[in-house]
Scaffold this active site. Structure first.
Site, PDB file in Angstrom:
ATOM      1  N   GLY A   9       0.833  -1.193   0.000  1.00  0.00           N
ATOM      2  CA  GLY A   9       0.000   0.000   0.000  1.00  0.00           C
ATOM      3  C   GLY A   9       0.867   1.242   0.000  1.00  0.00           C
ATOM      4  O   GLY A   9       2.010   1.230  -0.453  1.00  0.00           O
ATOM      5  N   CYS A  10       0.338   2.300   0.546  1.00  0.00           N
ATOM      6  CA  CYS A  10       1.047   3.577   0.579  1.00  0.00           C
ATOM      7  C   CYS A  10       2.338   3.445   1.384  1.00  0.00           C
ATOM      8  O   CYS A  10       2.327   2.950   2.509  1.00  0.00           O
ATOM      9  CB  CYS A  10       0.143   4.636   1.200  1.00  0.00           C
ATOM     10  SG  CYS A  10       0.937   6.238   1.346  1.00  0.00           S
ATOM     11  N   PHE A  11       3.431   3.910   0.808  1.00  0.00           N
ATOM     12  CA  PHE A  11       4.713   3.776   1.506  1.00  0.00           C
ATOM     13  C   PHE A  11       4.778   4.588   2.787  1.00  0.00           C
ATOM     14  O   PHE A  11       5.567   4.291   3.673  1.00  0.00           O
ATOM     15  CB  PHE A  11       5.913   4.053   0.609  1.00  0.00           C
ATOM     16  CG  PHE A  11       5.875   5.258  -0.294  1.00  0.00           C
ATOM     17  CD1 PHE A  11       5.278   6.450   0.053  1.00  0.00           C
ATOM     18  CD2 PHE A  11       6.490   5.176  -1.533  1.00  0.00           C
ATOM     19  CE1 PHE A  11       5.287   7.548  -0.798  1.00  0.00           C
ATOM     20  CE2 PHE A  11       6.511   6.264  -2.401  1.00  0.00           C
ATOM     21  CZ  PHE A  11       5.905   7.450  -2.026  1.00  0.00           C
ATOM     22  N   TRP A  12       3.943   5.598   2.931  1.00  0.00           N
ATOM     23  CA  TRP A  12       3.942   6.375   4.175  1.00  0.00           C
ATOM     24  C   TRP A  12       3.586   5.488   5.363  1.00  0.00           C
ATOM     25  O   TRP A  12       4.135   5.647   6.447  1.00  0.00           O
ATOM     26  CB  TRP A  12       2.949   7.522   4.112  1.00  0.00           C
ATOM     27  CG  TRP A  12       3.182   8.544   3.055  1.00  0.00           C
ATOM     28  CD1 TRP A  12       4.349   8.845   2.414  1.00  0.00           C
ATOM     29  CD2 TRP A  12       2.202   9.423   2.515  1.00  0.00           C
ATOM     30  NE1 TRP A  12       4.154   9.856   1.518  1.00  0.00           N
ATOM     31  CE2 TRP A  12       2.838  10.236   1.555  1.00  0.00           C
ATOM     32  CE3 TRP A  12       0.844   9.606   2.747  1.00  0.00           C
ATOM     33  CZ2 TRP A  12       2.168  11.216   0.841  1.00  0.00           C
ATOM     34  CZ3 TRP A  12       0.177  10.584   2.030  1.00  0.00           C
ATOM     35  CH2 TRP A  12       0.834  11.382   1.086  1.00  0.00           C
TER      36      TRP A  12
END
EC number: 1.8.4.11
Length: 176
Positions: A9-12
């Site tokens: 998913g989102c790397f954040w």
């Protein structure tokens, strides 16, 4: 120091989660697995580059091993949804393990087989397990995103609950 490259998913989200662990020295958000030589966020989000949002984790194997990193990885995202994590949809959000050597590949396959056998998830795991091509660091404004933007809506609604889950389930692995 060893490295691991994971996409979920989102790397954040992944960056914030892995940054909390003992033995993790550095987490860099970036891109991996595509066919563009110098991808940028716009290209990756368009789906045209073929890259996945990933984190490159530098860790001390004397303090945390690869299998433990994978346990956290599978706890912090849904590995059963193809190219999607919650409302984040697209090939850049694929669940992926980009292994750096045969030991990592075998470990990843073993962990996935164990999770499938234990029926931890309601659906089969669709995580890609592929040899790591070149890792491309993301733009500077993506690095340490959660730490610098905790009050932003996405951080509050998506990342903070994942971090709370990590704190509950893996408290013994957290940095002081």
């Amino acid at each position: 120091m060893e490295k691991a490259i994971l996409g979920g998913g989102c790397f954040w989200c992944l960056e914030a989660a892995f940054s909390q662990l003992k033995g993790v020295e550095r987490v860099v958000s970036g891109y991996c697995g595509g066919h563009t030589d110098s991808p940028d966020y716009r290209q990756v989000c368009s789906g045209d580059s073929g890259h996945v949002e990933v984190v490159e984790i530098s860790y001390d194997p004397a303090l945390i091993d690869y299998a433990t990193l994978l346990q956290v990885f599978f706890a912090v995202h849904d590995p059963t949804t193809l190219n999607r994590q919650g409302h984040d949809v697209g090939t850049q959000y694929a669940s992926a393990i980009f292994y750096l050597d045969e030991t990592q590949r075998e470990c990843a396959r073993r962990v996935i087989a164990q999770l499938d056998a234990e029926q931890i998830f309601d659906a089969p795991i669709v995580t890609r397990v592929e040899s790591a091509p070149r890792f491309h660091p993301a733009e500077d404004y993506h690095q340490n995103y959660y730490a610098q933007n905790q009050q932003q809506n996405y951080c509050q609604l998506v990342i903070s609950p994942k971090l709370a889950k990590i704190r509950r389930r893996f408290s013994h692995l957290l940095q002081n």
